[in-house]
Motif scaffolding. Structure first.
Motif, PDB file in Angstrom:
ATOM      1  N   VAL A  52      -3.132   1.759   6.926  1.00 48.72           N
ATOM      2  CA  VAL A  52      -4.019   2.868   6.557  1.00 48.72           C
ATOM      3  C   VAL A  52      -3.857   4.015   7.542  1.00 48.72           C
ATOM      4  O   VAL A  52      -3.683   5.185   7.160  1.00 48.72           O
ATOM      5  CB  VAL A  52      -5.483   2.387   6.504  1.00 48.72           C
ATOM      6  N   LEU A  71       0.794  -1.238   0.000  1.00 46.99           N
ATOM      7  CA  LEU A  71       0.000   0.000   0.000  1.00 46.99           C
ATOM      8  C   LEU A  71       0.829   1.292   0.000  1.00 46.99           C
ATOM      9  O   LEU A  71       1.353   1.724   1.035  1.00 46.99           O
ATOM     10  CB  LEU A  71      -0.931   0.001   1.222  1.00 46.99           C
ATOM     11  N   LYS A 119     -10.850   0.806  -1.502  1.00 48.04           N
ATOM     12  CA  LYS A 119     -12.120   1.175  -0.872  1.00 48.04           C
ATOM     13  C   LYS A 119     -13.292   0.442  -1.539  1.00 48.04           C
ATOM     14  O   LYS A 119     -14.156  -0.122  -0.859  1.00 48.04           O
ATOM     15  CB  LYS A 119     -12.324   2.690  -0.985  1.00 48.04           C
ATOM     16  N   LEU A 156      -8.551   6.194   1.794  1.00 48.88           N
ATOM     17  CA  LEU A 156      -7.980   5.247   2.774  1.00 48.88           C
ATOM     18  C   LEU A 156      -8.851   5.204   4.022  1.00 48.88           C
ATOM     19  O   LEU A 156      -9.194   4.126   4.531  1.00 48.88           O
ATOM     20  CB  LEU A 156      -6.548   5.663   3.127  1.00 48.88           C
ATOM     21  N   ALA A 177      -5.950   3.535  -3.860  1.00 44.40           N
ATOM     22  CA  ALA A 177      -6.777   3.771  -2.665  1.00 44.40           C
ATOM     23  C   ALA A 177      -8.250   3.562  -2.980  1.00 44.40           C
ATOM     24  O   ALA A 177      -8.986   2.918  -2.235  1.00 44.40           O
ATOM     25  CB  ALA A 177      -6.532   5.185  -2.145  1.00 44.40           C
ATOM     26  N   SER A 204     -11.984   3.462   3.440  1.00 42.83           N
ATOM     27  CA  SER A 204     -11.830   2.004   3.366  1.00 42.83           C
ATOM     28  C   SER A 204     -12.086   1.397   4.737  1.00 42.83           C
ATOM     29  O   SER A 204     -12.801   0.399   4.877  1.00 42.83           O
ATOM     30  CB  SER A 204     -10.422   1.621   2.922  1.00 42.83           C
TER      31      SER A 204
END
Length: 2042
Positions: free
Chosen positions: A237, A104, A198, A279, A194, A282
């Motif tokens: 995150v 990520l 999500k 993020l 991102a 998510s």
């Protein structure tokens, strides 16, 4: 959650969730993602990088951007667009990129080796991923790569890739360097990953929503995201959210100059913000679906401990999402669900399944360590307390008792930290809160749980509030300050509830839970209608909540009075809530409550409130100072206190909310007799109260004004109370009313609430009801005073006033412009507005005010201050938007600008009508068109940049679609004017940077990919649907702008926007892909982009299905570019080379889209027309591979394999799946050209006829006809809006009670009429579209057949294709349902197709000649038994490749079509007759070379030969035609006699053709029996008059001449049949010709018109030629009748003589003519032929005519004169020297086919005879009497002598041999055409086709040469025949004379001469006719022949007729006459003459 970020790109299918909660209580968000997940779908960031979607190909695939873009694409396609094929792709991509999701945002690290590689890339080159080989990089790029590598801390190679991708994408970002684009790409890559994360989490299986995806897909994403979570997703995150900070990133970028323009900065910051936001969301989505585990929850709590608020006190979007995630982790709302569902949930909830979860979290939250935000801690604690209370209700939780019992304590801690205040200020007031449905739901649950689960706490809060109120009351009584430390928790709770439900963006009406209906409402499902399911919670909770609302209002302490009202205001938001709230306030004031409350009733009731208002009014009215009092402006001592004012305002706002939502409440309050709210409010407005309160009162009035009934009376009350002073009283010294308030109070305070509220009121009233006679009786009636105030005092001065709150400036502008907009929108210019209306006022006549719309139009069509301010506002608006920075009042500024643009738009729409009416009236006003005013100079910039400012709004199309829409509409309107176009181009291109921005704006709007996706999907929120529709409309307007501009002369806007050269000739433009050679991205690229999407797949262009109207206009623009001569070259080149556009589009035809049939048909039409142009151009330029590829695509009936190269040579099987699926190559598919035809539905549904009860049908039809107008496409359709206005006006005009009662029925009938008209319009448009599509299809077919090189389609295929098309098109048009409107187009197509079929078949019949065996290639063609050469034995039997049966089917369908047209449609039949003629031509024998050998067969062989194919086909055709019987005959004969000229000509030609092949003579019988023949004959007299007018030097149209020629041709054809000649004689055709005077009007000969000296005639022939065109057919007809009428020969001859005599002057003139041109000879040939047949000696005696002696003498005189003239004519001609035969031969050889036919045809029986022969025939009868050349018979003339005969004989003999050689040579050439040298072939072709020989292919050249050679051969054969005939005739004459003179003649010097000669003459029977002529006495001449003369004759003859001549003659016989069946005739004559000459006379 998505809204704040500008939505990035289309793919965001955001569609809102229609949440519905089942009994399960679990919200199934249908399919639609709009809430976090569910609700909005991929929330999208900014739009511009969306363009980055353009696939970068190898260059663009930067590893930090390209792959991530692909992931995002695939996720969108699979999850939001639900594309089934994307699911497999998603699986692959997730497996491949799993490391990217796990790591990520982790970048590839820097690396020493990479650093060195890049360092050396300038000299050694570097390998780039996705590209072959290495690439040298420029120094500058290497430097930039190191900067980017340091900036983002990424590997050097990745930095290089990013830069290269930036370079590739640069055209999408005009004005940015590659480095700046690379920065965008870097963050765009991050954003994609991102957003993908999500969206994947949103699609998980879980408890809050479902996206309704397939179970497999959900399992796949759930499994994938679970694996990510196991790898520590939460920690990553939260770390990233903390680390990424916009300011830090900007500082880094700033240092390295990584930020560009304001727009670039905004884009970068939006991208970074969106990364953080996605993020955080998510995690939120995860928590919603399946709460976080213990450790993750602790991490989240740890993060929130450190969070702070924004400057305005609210949480930012990221922290709000994280807070909501935590709240969802503690969500226990499922506990109230049914048991099975609940048990499932419990097993999935970490809260209950994880050991230690509760204990750990509890101890963490109990911890006394304060967070940075105590309010945030309090919120989390409250949620935890409620979660614990929820768990405690579960059955077996005794183990958790120690925690669950602590819930009260935790809640107490939360309340102590002012949890409700924090929730209000930091959560609910956060700007992102209302953008997410699930934030609202969770907060709603939090509050309702608190009220329902903790009633004791609520009671405690109430008691504390009561206590505090008492203390405050006491301290006020004592005169002390109230204590400071009082808690206000209940107040905060109420304010929170009021604030939470105040807005309702998703129409959830959650506040309904607070209302427990005491009485059932009218609607049965109260709960159901708004929450989707009935009673989703047990009513228990509802009871508790409604009790809370009611109890709080009982005994309300004054401190909580205002919060309580505000809470009610929030809870009243929504139609049903408003109703309940109204009832509550009504019940509170009623009598049974009074016992509790005491006398006053509850303070929260209508009764109390309106009673108080009344008291205030009375109290203040007493204080009202006199008008003179200057103190008025200071409040009187006993005014309203601040507290009272706040309370009043709160109650007024509550009232406004209720009556805004509920119409019943509005009417009930207004009509209440005691309360009379409107009256009281208007009264208060006149009193002295603060402006803020007045403003609230006006707003409440505005809410009342929503009902038209109330609005009408409200206008009158406003006028009466003079809130705005409209009547000036003379005695009054000072103005009163709102104007004074504005100028003196509000301006001083620098706040304008009252003015804004007044504008709002007027705005509402104007919309509800508009009074025409406002203020009648007191002043001139009308709205003008209000408009003046709004315009002069409010609008024109709004910029110069001071504002304490900056945003208020734009609020004022917005409301006042809104009023103007509504007034102008509803104004329709009428004639009466332009006439001064007088009214009587207090005894004098004054002029009434004009309607406000008129006044606004007048101001906007002049350089008025109003227009100037509007334009300057537009300029300021665009400047502000260009800063891309937020500023106070931005929303209001945008709205104001939108209203300004809309005003200009309305003015442009209405100005034409307005100015027309103004011209008609005598009003002394001057106005200018707005488009000219917009061209004016801007006083601020001193440039003419108003239009440019308007166009600049397109640049903000992503952030402000409404403004771009209005702007595009204005530009589209003003682009219709050519002069303005040129000026606009200058303005747009004047400044380079502005020009670049404008181009980018147009392109960006076209690129905006908000398809009508949400318009289709029901779930999209209203706002999103509206935006999508607006964006779509903007694109439509831009395309319309391009289309209208392209129709203007260059330079025009379209050429600039499409990227053409404007400074050089347009045709020199070289269009390029964006970025190539510095070419910017233009609208043309955007259009291709729209159309190309989806062409790679099987589904075809996406645009065609998703936004058909847009696609249609795109295709039209491209067609217009290709069709216009200037732009065609560059466009077609670009289409062909860079785009391969046509091939990729055509392979998806036909499109299918039943829903939008009209658009679909038009799309195909434009595309086919473009394809036609392409085929034509590539054929002309000999680009064979292109033409061939398109032809294969359109015509092949084999499945197409994809071509791997342009040539279509090597077919790469592996590229298509079909490559190895189609094993059976013989499978046939439908030809594309036919499937396109299939897609055009010929049938058309017709709307039901109108059934009307009230209106008169005929009148309605008339009204509809009056409302018709031509739309943009030129179709006549009815203007529905206008029709609606007319009908409604009609209904409104009705008087009387009956009319009022029937009004609803009348309105219903109006709607029926309108629906009918809409249906009718659609029908017209649909037919127009079908016709258009059919026309284009026909054009394409015609181009394929005519313009494309013939050899590209094999002859056999060609016939099959034409056959298939013909059969299909007939089947469609012969269907009973087929619309008649399409017949003309079909008939045109049938005509072309049949012509080509005929040509193809006839060509094929000639082909074997070439390939036949060598010895006698042509013999088999000529001999009648069609013996095919050995090579062609395997051909199918029958005619042509397609066989006889196919031809017969085509013939039958043609005839059916002719009969289907019935009586009308003559023009259609014209085409069909042409087709039929072409068809019948197939059975005609082709031109064959006359090899002079055809006669070798014996007569018997010929008679017994089998029937050849031509005769067979002809016979079968005739049988089919006859099977149709009299019906067909009737139609054709009727058309031949009447109707359009061309129709008549073709019908006559068809009759001619049929009669010629009709062996049974059925048609001839029908013609004569039904009288049509007589009609045709009689019509010659009418033609006579018309034809006479054609002989003037400048004739009118020549149509009559052509019809006459056709008619005569038919009559001649009929005359060739014996029966026909008989019928014609019966109908008196010759008599009719004799009556015609036109034959006597022979024009004077042109002296220069001698043969060979005249220029070739122009299209209109000279008078002489026209005269011959009239005369020759008549002569031919006479000749044929004479030849055919064997039985009635005398009758015929008599009539013909009659004809000759009636036109004797003309005949004499022709015979005496000295002209030797081809035309004259033609006349002579025919005339002499007729005379020789009709005026034979003794003719008159045979005639059975009853005439007296005198007339008989006259007749004889005429005949004699003709004959003698004839004789001397011969002398004249022959004296013209030996040139005569040559001359004739020249005429024969000259290339004049029609003339040659006439030259060569004399009569039906003897086609070889020509003029010379005829003359020879005449001489043979005359020369017999001429004994010597020297004897003078007549004093003046010399008769021809026998010497001429001998001369002719010699001349013809020598000519014969030269012709014979020439004939042989040509024959040899014909047999070896292919071997001839190119120059010779070219020369042969040029005589057939003077121009363009070089452009045609070799095969075509050979065919032309062959055609030419056949003509030459046949010519020579004709000449040989003539020579042979002349020789035979001359020999015969010579022999007869010699025989007579040498054997029978007795010379004068012998005794018995006279007697002998007399007997001889008697026996000849020629004497009578000659003796009738007194001047000619042959006896005297003959008597003078002496013996000497005879001897002289003999010796001369011996000399002349020598051996050489005899040998020549015998050779000729051997060569020619043998094969011509007159074998040994010459030989016999030669022998006899020789014998005569040997006799020595004794």
């Amino acid at each position: 959650m998505g809204q704040s970020r500008v939505r990035s790109f289309a793919h965001t299918c955001s569609s809102p969730a229609r949440g519905s909660q089942g009994d399960s209580g679990r919200l199934s968000v249908q399919a639609s993602p709009r809430a976090g997940p569910p609700v909005r779908g991929p929330p999208c960031g900014r739009r511009a990088p969306a363009v980055l979607l353009q696939d970068g190909g190898a260059v663009g695939a930067a590893s930090l951007w390209g792959p991530y873009k692909d992931i995002w694409h695939t996720v969108v396609n699979a999850l939001w667009r639900r594309q089934p094929e994307a699911v497999h792709l998603l699986d692959m991509i997730l497996k491949k990129h799993k490391p990217d999701f796990i790591s990520l945002f982790k970048n590839p690290p820097k690396n020493v080796q990479q650093h060195e590689k890049v360092q050396k890339a300038g000299t050694e080159g570097v390998a780039i991923q996705g590209q072959q080989g290495t690439r040298l990089l420029p120094e500058q790029l290497i430097k930039e790569a190191f900067i980017i590598s340091d900036l983002f801390d990424i590997g050097e190679l990745s930095a290089v890739e990013l830069l290269l991708a930036g370079e590739h994408q640069q055209p999408h970002f005009p004005g940015l360097t590659r480095g700046l684009v690379a920065v965008l790409l870097y963050w765009d890559g991050k954003r994609c990953i991102a957003n993908s994360l999500k969206t994947l989490i949103q699609s998980r299986r879980g408890k809050t929503w479902t996206l309704e995806l397939s179970p497999e897909l959900v399992s796949m994403t759930t499994r994938f995201t679970d694996e990510l979570m196991e790898q520590g997703l939460t920690y990553k995150v939260l770390t990233l959210v903390s680390q990424i900070d916009v300011n830090n990133e900007f500082e880094k970028l700033q240092r390295e100059r990584g930020l560009g323009s304001e727009k670039h900065r905004k884009e970068v910051s939006d991208l970074i913000k969106e990364c953080r936001q996605s993020l955080a969301e998510s995690l939120f989505a995860w928590a919603c679906q399946s709460p976080l585990a213990k450790d993750d929850t602790l991490l989240l709590i740890g993060h929130l401990e450190r969070v702070t608020v924004e400057a305005n006190g609210s949480l930012d979007a990221v922290n709000l999402a994280l807070l909501m995630a935590l709240l969802y982790c503690f969500d226990t709302s499922f506990i109230e669900q049914s048991t099975e569902e609940r048990d499932d949930m419990i097993h999935q909830l970490p809260l209950l399944t994880e050991r230690q979860y509760i204990a750990t979290i509890h101890s963490r939250l109990q911890d006394s360590q304060p967070w940075k935000l105590p309010g945030l801690q309090a919120t989390v604690r409250l949620a935890w307390a409620l979660a614990l209370r929820g768990i405690s209700q579960l059955p077996d939780v005794t183990a958790l008792a120690e925690f669950t019992e602590a819930d009260e304590a935790i809640a107490e801690l939360a309340i102590a930290d002012s949890v409700f205040l924090f929730l209000t200020e930091s959560v609910v007031l956060s700007e992102n809160f209302y953008q997410e449905e699930f934030y609202i739901r969770r907060t709603h649950n939090l509050i309702t749980d608190f009220l329902a689960f903790m009633p004791m706490k609520v009671k405690q809060l109430k008691n504390r509030a009561d206590e505090d109120a008492r203390m405050i009351h006491m301290s006020i009584q004592m005169g002390n300050e109230p204590p400071i430390s009082l808690r206000r928790d209940l107040e905060h709770l109420m304010l929170l509830i009021g604030e939470l439900y105040k807005k309702n963006p998703f129409h959830l009406e959650l506040a309904l839970e607070y209302w427990c209906p005491s009485e059932p409402l009218q609607t049965p499902t109260i709960m159901g209608s708004y929450l989707g399911v009935a009673h989703q919670r047990p009513p228990q909770r509802q009871v508790v909540l409604s009790k809370f609302v009611r109890q709080m209002g009982d005994l309300l302490p004054p401190t909580i009075y205002i919060p309580y009202l505000k809470m009610l205001q929030g809870l009243a938001n929504g139609p049903q809530c408003a109703h309940y709230c109204f009832s509550l306030l009504k019940v509170n004031g009623s009598s049974h409550v009074e016992n509790i409350q005491g006398a006053g009733g509850s303070p929260v009731s209508w009764e109390h409130f309106f009673h108080s208002l009344l008291l205030y009014h009375e109290h203040l009215r007493k204080d009202l100072p006199s008008a003179d009092s200057v103190q008025y402006r200071h409040l009187p001592s006993r005014g309203i206190t601040q507290k009272e004012q706040d309370g009043l305002i709160a109650f007024l706002q509550l009232t406004s909310t209720i009556i805004t939502w509920s119409e019943n409440a509005r009417l009930a309050l207004c009509e209440h007799p005691q309360w009379t709210p409107v009256v009281v409010i208007l009264g208060l407005l006149q009193c002295s109260i603060p402006p803020v309160l007045k403003a609230e009162l006006l707003k409440t009035l505005a809410a009342f004004g929503k009902s038209p009934e109330i609005a009408a009376s409200l206008w009158q009350s406003l006028e009466y109370t003079q809130i705005l002073q409209t009547v000036r009283v003379p005695s009054q010294r000072q103005a009163i009313g709102i104007e004074v308030e504005l100028n003196e109070i509000e301006s001083r305070c620098e706040e304008y609430p009252l003015t804004r509220a007044f504008c709002q009121l007027i705005s509402t009233l104007v919309e509800s009801s508009f009074p025409s006679n406002l203020g009648a009786g007191l002043r001139p009636p009308g709205f003008d005073p209000y408009l003046q105030f709004l315009r002069d005092s409010v609008f024109l001065r709004f910029r110069t006033r001071a504002y304490r709150r900056a945003a208020e400036k734009w609020e004022v502008a917005e409301v006042v412009l809104e009023v103007f907009y509504k007034l102008l929108r509803d104004y329709e210019p009428q004639l009466e507005d332009f006439v001064d209306q007088f009214v009587e006022l207090q005894g004098e006549e004054i002029i009434a005010y004009k309607p406000p719309g008129f006044s606004l139009m007048y101001h906007l069509l002049n350089e008025s201050p109003m227009l100037e301010l509007a334009l300057s506002l537009l300029e300021e608006g665009v400047k502000q938007l260009d800063t891309y920075a937020p500023f106070p009042g931005k929303k209001h500024l945008e709205k104001a600008v939108q209203h300004c643009l809309a005003l200009l738009n309305l003015t442009l729409q209405k100005e034409n009508l307005f100015m027309d009416l103004l011209r008609e009236s005598q009003l002394a006003l001057i106005v200018s068109p707005l488009e000219q005013l917009l061209q004016g100079i801007n006083p601020r910039t001193k440039k003419a940049d108003n239009v440019v400012n308007i166009a600049r709004y397109l640049y903000h199309g992503n952030s402000n679609p409404e403004l771009a829409f209005e702007s595009a509409k204005i530009l589209c309107c003003i682009s219709c004017n050519s002069n303005i176009q040129i000026k606009l181009v200058g303005d747009f291109t004047h400044d380079q940077s502005v020009s670049q921005k404008l181009m980018a704006g147009f392109v960006e709007c076209l690129d905006s990919e908000d398809t009508e996706e949400f318009v289709r999907v029901e779930e999209g929120s209203e706002y999103e649907k509206k935006l999508a529709a607006i964006r779509h409309e903007t694109r439509i307007h831009i395309l319309n702008l391009l289309i209208t501009s392209l129709e203007r002369n260059p330079p025009n806007l379209a050429l600039y926007l499409l990227g053409f050269e404007l400074k050089k000739p347009i045709s020199t433009t070289n269009l390029q892909d964006p970025g190539v050679l510095g070419c910017p991205r233009t609208c043309l690229h955007a259009i291709f982009n729209i159309l190309e999407k989806g062409t790679e797949g099987r589904t075809g262009p996406v645009a065609v299905q998703e936004y058909p109207q847009l696609a249609e206009l795109c295709y039209q623009v491209i067609y217009q570019l290709c069709a216009c001569s200037d732009t065609s070259g560059p466009t077609m080149r670009y289409l062909r080379t860079s785009q391969d556009f046509l091939f990729s589009q055509l392979q998806h035809l036909p499109f299918s889209n039943k829903e939008y049939e009209i658009s679909m048909l038009n799309q195909m039409s434009w595309l086919m027309k473009t394809a036609s142009i392409e085929l034509r151009v590539t054929s002309l330029n000999r680009q064979r591979s292109h033409t061939q590829r398109l032809l294969h695509l359109l015509l092949d009936d084999m499945p197409v394999k994809p071509y791997s190269d342009g040539e279509g040579g090597i077919e790469d099987e592996t590229r298509s799946v079909s490559g190895f699926l189609h094993f059976d190559t013989a499978t046939k598919v439908r030809r594309k050209i036919l499937s396109i035809l299939d897609s055009i539905d010929f049938s058309q549904e017709i709307p039901e006829p109108l059934q009307l009860d009230f209106f008169d049908r005929a009148q309605i039809e008339q009204v509809i006809a009056n409302c018709e107008h031509k739309n943009l496409r030129g179709q006549t359709i009815c203007n529905v809006k206008l029709l609606h206005r007319v009908l409604v006006a009609e209904v409104n005009a009705l008087q009387g009670m009956a009319a009022i009662g029937q009004r609803p029925l009348l309105m219903e009938e109006i709607s029926t009429i309108l629906q009918y008209v809409v249906g009718r319009n659609k029908l017209l448009q649909c037919l127009h579209a079908k016709r258009h599509a059919l026309e284009s299809w026909r054009q394409l077919v015609e181009i394929i057949l005519t313009a494309c090189p013939q050899e590209l389609i094999q002859a056999e295929d060609r016939q099959l294709i034409i056959r298939d098309i013909l059969q299909d098109v007939h089947d469609k048009v012969l269907d009973d349902e087929a619309a008649q409107e399409l017949m003309p187009v079909v008939a045109g197509a049938v005509f072309t197709l049949t012509a080509h079929l005929s040509q193809a078949v006839r060509t094929e019949q000639k082909q074997p000649l070439v390939s036949g065996p060598g010895e006698a290639p042509y013999a088999f063609m000529l001999d009648s038994s069609w013996t095919s050469p050995p090579a062609a034995e395997n051909r199918p039997m029958g005619f042509a490749s397609i066989g006889d049966s196919s031809l017969h089917i085509i013939l039958k369908k043609l005839l059916d079509f002719i009969l289907k047209t019935g009586g009308g449609f003559q023009r259609v039949r014209t085409h069909l007759y042409g087709s039929l003629l072409y068809y019948l031509q197939i059975a005609q024998r082709p031109d064959e070379p006359d090899t002079l050998e055809a006669a070798k067969k014996t007569m018997w062989e010929r008679l017994t030969a089998p029937e050849d194919v031509f005769s067979k086909l002809q016979r079968e055709n005739m049988a089919i035609i006859e099977s149709y019987g009299a019906a067909l005959m009737e139609v054709v004969c009727r058309d031949a006699c009447d109707g359009h000229e061309i129709g008549r000509m073709l019908a006559l030609a068809l009759l001619d053709r049929i009669v010629s092949v009709d062996k049974q003579q059925q048609w001839l019988l029908y013609l004569s029996n039904s009288g049509y023949l007589k009609v045709l004959v009689d019509s010659l007299v009418e033609d006579d008059r018309t034809l006479q007018s054609l002989l003037t030097p400048q004739p009118p149209l020549l149509k009559a001449l052509y019809t006459y020629e056709s008619k005569m041709a038919l009559l001649t054809r009929v005359a060739k049949l014996q029966q026909g000649a008989l019928e014609l004689l019966r109908s008196g055709v010759v008599v009719r010709l004799a009556q015609c005077q036109v034959y006597d009007m022979r024009p004077e000969m042109d002296p220069h018109g001698m043969f060979g000296m005249r220029d070739p005639p122009m299209f209109i022939p000279t008078p002489v030629d026209r005269y011959r065109q009239i005369l020759l057919p008549a002569l031919q007809l006479c000749q044929v009748i004479l030849t055919s009428s064997i039985a009635q020969h005398l009758q015929a001859a008599g009539q013909v003589l009659q004809f000759l005599i009636s036109h004797s002057d003309t005949i004499q003139a022709i015979l005496r003519c000295h002209d030797v041109s081809a035309g004259s000879l033609q006349e002579l040939a025919l005339l002499t032929g007729i005379i020789s047949k009709a005026a034979l000696p003794g003719m008159l005696s045979e005639l059975d005519v009853d005439v007296n002696e005198g007339s008989l003498m006259e007749l004889q005189g005429h005949i004699g004169r003709f004959q003698v003239t004839d004789l001397f004519l011969e002398i004249v001609i022959l004296r013209c020297s030996q040139a005569i035969p040559k001359l004739l031969l020249c005429t024969l050889i000259k290339k004049q086919p029609s003339k040659r036919k006439n030259d060569l045809k004399l009569s039906v029986q003897q086609p070889e005879q020509c003029r010379l022969e005829e003359m020879c025939v005449k001489w043979s009868t005359v020369f017999s009497y001429l004994l010597d050349t020297q004897v003078p018979v007549v004093p003046y003339w010399r008769l021809p002598g026998l010497g001429i005969i001998v001369y002719l004989l010699k001349q013809s003999a020598s000519d014969f041999f030269s012709y014979y050689d020439s004939h042989r040579r040509s024959l040899n050439k014909l047999q070896n055409v292919e071997q001839l040298p190119p120059d010779e072939i070219k020369e042969l072709c040029q005589s057939v086709m003077p121009a363009g020989v070089d452009k045609i292919s070799t095969a075509q050249k050979c065919a032309l040469a062959r055609r030419r050679l056949v003509k030459l051969i046949n010519n020579r054969a004709k000449l040989l025949s003539l020579c042979s005939f002349i020789i035979e005739t001359c020999l015969f004459i010579l022999w007869r004379h010699l025989e007579y003179y040498l054997l029978h003649c007795t010379p004068t010097d012998s005794q018995d001469s006279l007697f002998a000669s007399r007997t001889l003459f008697k026996s000849r029977r020629l004497q009578d006719s000659f003796s009738s002529e007194p001047n000619l006495d042959f006896r005297s001449g003959l008597a003078s022949v002496s013996q000497h003369d005879i001897d002289q004759l003999q010796s001369d003859a011996i000399n002349a007729f020598g051996e050489s001549l005899q040998k020549k003659l015998l050779d000729i016989e051997g060569l020619y006459s043998k094969v011509r069946s007159r074998y040994s005739f010459i030989q016999a004559l030669v022998r006899r003459i020789r014998g005569l000459l040997r006799i020595s006379r004794s």
